[in-house]
Design a protein around this motif. Structure first.
Motif, PDB file in Angstrom:
ATOM      1  N   LEU A  78       1.018  -0.898   0.089  1.00 51.85           N
ATOM      2  CA  LEU A  78       0.031   0.124   0.100  1.00 51.85           C
ATOM      3  C   LEU A  78       0.993   1.309   0.090  1.00 51.85           C
ATOM      4  CD1 LEU A  78      -2.669  -0.787   2.590  1.00 51.85           C
ATOM      5  CD2 LEU A  78      -2.895  -0.764   0.180  1.00 51.85           C
ATOM      6  N   LEU A  79       0.339   2.406  -0.646  1.00 48.60           N
ATOM      7  CA  LEU A  79       0.892   3.678  -0.464  1.00 48.60           C
ATOM      8  C   LEU A  79       2.107   3.691  -1.416  1.00 48.60           C
ATOM      9  CD1 LEU A  79       0.701   4.301   3.587  1.00 48.60           C
ATOM     10  CD2 LEU A  79      -0.805   5.250   1.662  1.00 48.60           C
ATOM     11  N   CYS A  80       1.733   3.489  -2.679  1.00 44.57           N
ATOM     12  CA  CYS A  80       2.762   3.365  -3.706  1.00 44.57           C
ATOM     13  C   CYS A  80       3.219   4.777  -3.868  1.00 44.57           C
ATOM     14  CB  CYS A  80       1.967   2.872  -5.136  1.00 44.57           C
ATOM     15  SG  CYS A  80       2.847   3.288  -6.570  1.00 44.57           S
ATOM     16  N   PRO A  81       4.534   4.976  -3.882  1.00 44.54           N
ATOM     17  CA  PRO A  81       5.113   6.527  -4.147  1.00 44.54           C
ATOM     18  C   PRO A  81       4.688   6.783  -5.655  1.00 44.54           C
ATOM     19  CG  PRO A  81       6.912   5.076  -3.824  1.00 44.54           C
ATOM     20  CD  PRO A  81       5.489   4.357  -3.757  1.00 44.54           C
ATOM     21  N   LEU A  82       3.988   7.686  -5.989  1.00 44.60           N
ATOM     22  CA  LEU A  82       3.918   8.001  -7.404  1.00 44.60           C
ATOM     23  C   LEU A  82       4.553   9.390  -7.710  1.00 44.60           C
ATOM     24  CD1 LEU A  82       0.010   7.361  -7.872  1.00 44.60           C
ATOM     25  CD2 LEU A  82       1.983   5.961  -8.541  1.00 44.60           C
ATOM     26  N   THR A  83       4.823   9.704  -8.953  1.00 43.10           N
ATOM     27  CA  THR A  83       5.193  10.976  -9.437  1.00 43.10           C
ATOM     28  C   THR A  83       3.647  11.781  -9.475  1.00 43.10           C
ATOM     29  OG1 THR A  83       4.832  10.203 -11.799  1.00 43.10           O
ATOM     30  CG2 THR A  83       7.135   9.792 -11.023  1.00 43.10           C
ATOM     31  N   GLN A  84       3.975  12.917  -9.835  1.00 41.23           N
ATOM     32  CA  GLN A  84       2.630  13.664  -9.696  1.00 41.23           C
ATOM     33  C   GLN A  84       1.867  13.502 -10.876  1.00 41.23           C
ATOM     34  OE1 GLN A  84       1.644  16.241  -7.521  1.00 41.23           O
ATOM     35  NE2 GLN A  84       3.493  15.378  -6.192  1.00 41.23           N
ATOM     36  N   PRO A  85       0.514  13.484 -10.782  1.00 41.27           N
ATOM     37  CA  PRO A  85      -0.458  13.256 -11.687  1.00 41.27           C
ATOM     38  C   PRO A  85      -0.383  14.224 -12.739  1.00 41.27           C
ATOM     39  CG  PRO A  85      -1.360  13.046  -9.500  1.00 41.27           C
ATOM     40  CD  PRO A  85      -0.055  13.587  -9.528  1.00 41.27           C
ATOM     41  N   PRO A  86      -0.844  14.081 -13.984  1.00 40.95           N
ATOM     42  CA  PRO A  86      -1.942  12.813 -14.427  1.00 40.95           C
ATOM     43  C   PRO A  86      -1.137  11.647 -14.689  1.00 40.95           C
ATOM     44  CG  PRO A  86      -1.596  14.223 -15.978  1.00 40.95           C
ATOM     45  CD  PRO A  86      -0.713  15.099 -14.976  1.00 40.95           C
ATOM     46  N   CYS A  87      -1.734  10.654 -14.332  1.00 41.82           N
ATOM     47  CA  CYS A  87      -1.144   9.184 -14.695  1.00 41.82           C
ATOM     48  C   CYS A  87      -2.537   8.274 -14.639  1.00 41.82           C
ATOM     49  CB  CYS A  87      -0.258   8.623 -13.616  1.00 41.82           C
ATOM     50  SG  CYS A  87      -0.973   8.132 -12.056  1.00 41.82           S
ATOM     51  N   TYR A  88      -2.322   7.107 -15.282  1.00 40.35           N
ATOM     52  CA  TYR A  88      -3.364   6.252 -15.251  1.00 40.35           C
ATOM     53  C   TYR A  88      -3.401   5.117 -14.254  1.00 40.35           C
ATOM     54  CZ  TYR A  88      -4.840   8.022 -19.693  1.00 40.35           C
ATOM     55  OH  TYR A  88      -5.587   8.940 -20.499  1.00 40.35           O
ATOM     56  N   ALA A  89      -4.678   4.901 -13.712  1.00 39.32           N
ATOM     57  CA  ALA A  89      -4.701   3.669 -12.769  1.00 39.32           C
ATOM     58  C   ALA A  89      -5.479   2.253 -13.339  1.00 39.32           C
ATOM     59  CB  ALA A  89      -5.437   4.234 -11.624  1.00 39.32           C
ATOM     60  N   VAL A  90      -4.976   1.110 -13.212  1.00 37.68           N
ATOM     61  CA  VAL A  90      -5.764  -0.074 -13.699  1.00 37.68           C
ATOM     62  C   VAL A  90      -6.170  -0.730 -12.373  1.00 37.68           C
ATOM     63  CG1 VAL A  90      -5.581  -2.028 -14.755  1.00 37.68           C
ATOM     64  CG2 VAL A  90      -4.391  -0.042 -15.745  1.00 37.68           C
ATOM     65  N   ILE A  91      -7.296  -0.563 -12.073  1.00 39.97           N
ATOM     66  CA  ILE A  91      -8.010  -1.168 -11.011  1.00 39.97           C
ATOM     67  C   ILE A  91      -8.465  -2.533 -11.168  1.00 39.97           C
ATOM     68  CG2 ILE A  91      -9.582  -0.694  -9.049  1.00 39.97           C
ATOM     69  CD1 ILE A  91      -9.753   2.219 -10.331  1.00 39.97           C
ATOM     70  N   PHE A  92      -7.910  -3.469 -10.352  1.00 42.98           N
ATOM     71  CA  PHE A  92      -8.372  -4.943 -10.780  1.00 42.98           C
ATOM     72  C   PHE A  92      -8.793  -5.384  -9.405  1.00 42.98           C
ATOM     73  CE2 PHE A  92      -7.487  -9.332 -10.697  1.00 42.98           C
ATOM     74  CZ  PHE A  92      -8.067  -9.836 -11.722  1.00 42.98           C
ATOM     75  N   ALA A  93     -10.048  -5.712  -9.319  1.00 41.96           N
ATOM     76  CA  ALA A  93     -10.734  -6.223  -8.188  1.00 41.96           C
ATOM     77  C   ALA A  93     -11.421  -7.423  -8.419  1.00 41.96           C
ATOM     78  CB  ALA A  93     -12.004  -5.585  -7.677  1.00 41.96           C
ATOM     79  N   SER A  94     -11.006  -8.248  -7.453  1.00 42.82           N
ATOM     80  CA  SER A  94     -11.176 -10.061  -7.811  1.00 42.82           C
ATOM     81  C   SER A  94     -11.603 -10.875  -6.657  1.00 42.82           C
ATOM     82  CB  SER A  94      -9.921 -10.539  -8.497  1.00 42.82           C
ATOM     83  OG  SER A  94      -8.812 -10.577  -7.333  1.00 42.82           O
ATOM     84  N   LEU A  95     -12.260 -11.837  -6.889  1.00 48.88           N
ATOM     85  CA  LEU A  95     -12.686 -12.961  -6.007  1.00 48.88           C
ATOM     86  C   LEU A  95     -11.799 -14.133  -6.472  1.00 48.88           C
ATOM     87  CD1 LEU A  95     -16.608 -12.483  -5.786  1.00 48.88           C
ATOM     88  CD2 LEU A  95     -14.636 -11.718  -4.074  1.00 48.88           C
ATOM     89  N   GLN A  96     -11.153 -14.834  -5.551  1.00 50.21           N
ATOM     90  CA  GLN A  96     -10.334 -15.990  -5.986  1.00 50.21           C
ATOM     91  C   GLN A  96     -11.368 -17.203  -6.095  1.00 50.21           C
ATOM     92  OE1 GLN A  96      -7.277 -16.099  -3.284  1.00 50.21           O
ATOM     93  NE2 GLN A  96      -5.807 -15.126  -4.543  1.00 50.21           N
ATOM     94  N   GLY A  97     -10.915 -18.100  -7.040  1.00 49.77           N
ATOM     95  CA  GLY A  97     -11.607 -19.372  -7.163  1.00 49.77           C
ATOM     96  C   GLY A  97     -11.196 -20.372  -6.181  1.00 49.77           C
ATOM     97  N   ASP A  98     -11.446 -21.445  -6.498  1.00 46.24           N
ATOM     98  CA  ASP A  98     -11.045 -22.990  -5.685  1.00 46.24           C
ATOM     99  C   ASP A  98      -9.725 -23.249  -6.076  1.00 46.24           C
ATOM    100  OD1 ASP A  98     -13.324 -22.555  -4.427  1.00 46.24           O
ATOM    101  OD2 ASP A  98     -14.409 -23.956  -5.365  1.00 46.24           O
TER     102      ASP A  98
END
Length: 111
Positions: A3-23
């Motif tokens: 958490l708390l990725c140090p970023l350069t100043q925006p603008p930039c792009y974020a790819v948000i991947f939310a998931s539920l794991q399978g078996d």
């Protein structure tokens, strides 16, 4: 958890991947580690924030300098293989969103 990725100043792009794991998670941890290493080697990669609960739900947000960089990452062969395995084996459900980051605040004092 990262958490708390140090970023350069925006603008930039974020790819948000939310998931539920399978078996069937055979090979998942090794592939996730490999993808983190490989993504960090890509031009335009800025960093990642990631968290997963013990019972499966997780979210990973990767940050990219521009849209061309994130589109190039999508075409990396090993990343394509990881996506295929994720769809077939590792995830019972996922949502992917791409967003442009316009502002960033840090705290606890905020803006």
């Amino acid at each position: 958890m990262t958490l708390l990725c140090p970023l350069t100043q925006p603008p930039c792009y974020a790819v948000i991947f939310a998931s539920l794991q399978g078996d069937d998670l055979a090979g998942y941890d090794a592939m996730a580690e490999r993808m983190a290493t490989l993504a960090a080697q890509q031009p335009g990669y800025l960093g990642v924030d990631s968290a997963r609960t013990t019972d499966g739900p997780g979210i990973t947000v990767s940050y990219w300098a521009d849209e061309a960089a994130l589109l190039a990452w999508k075409t990396v062969a090993q990343h394509a293989l990881a996506q295929k395995l994720g769809k077939e084996r590792w995830y019972s459900h996922y949502t992917l969103r791409v967003a442009k980051v316009e502002r960033q605040y840090e705290g606890p004092e905020g803006r």
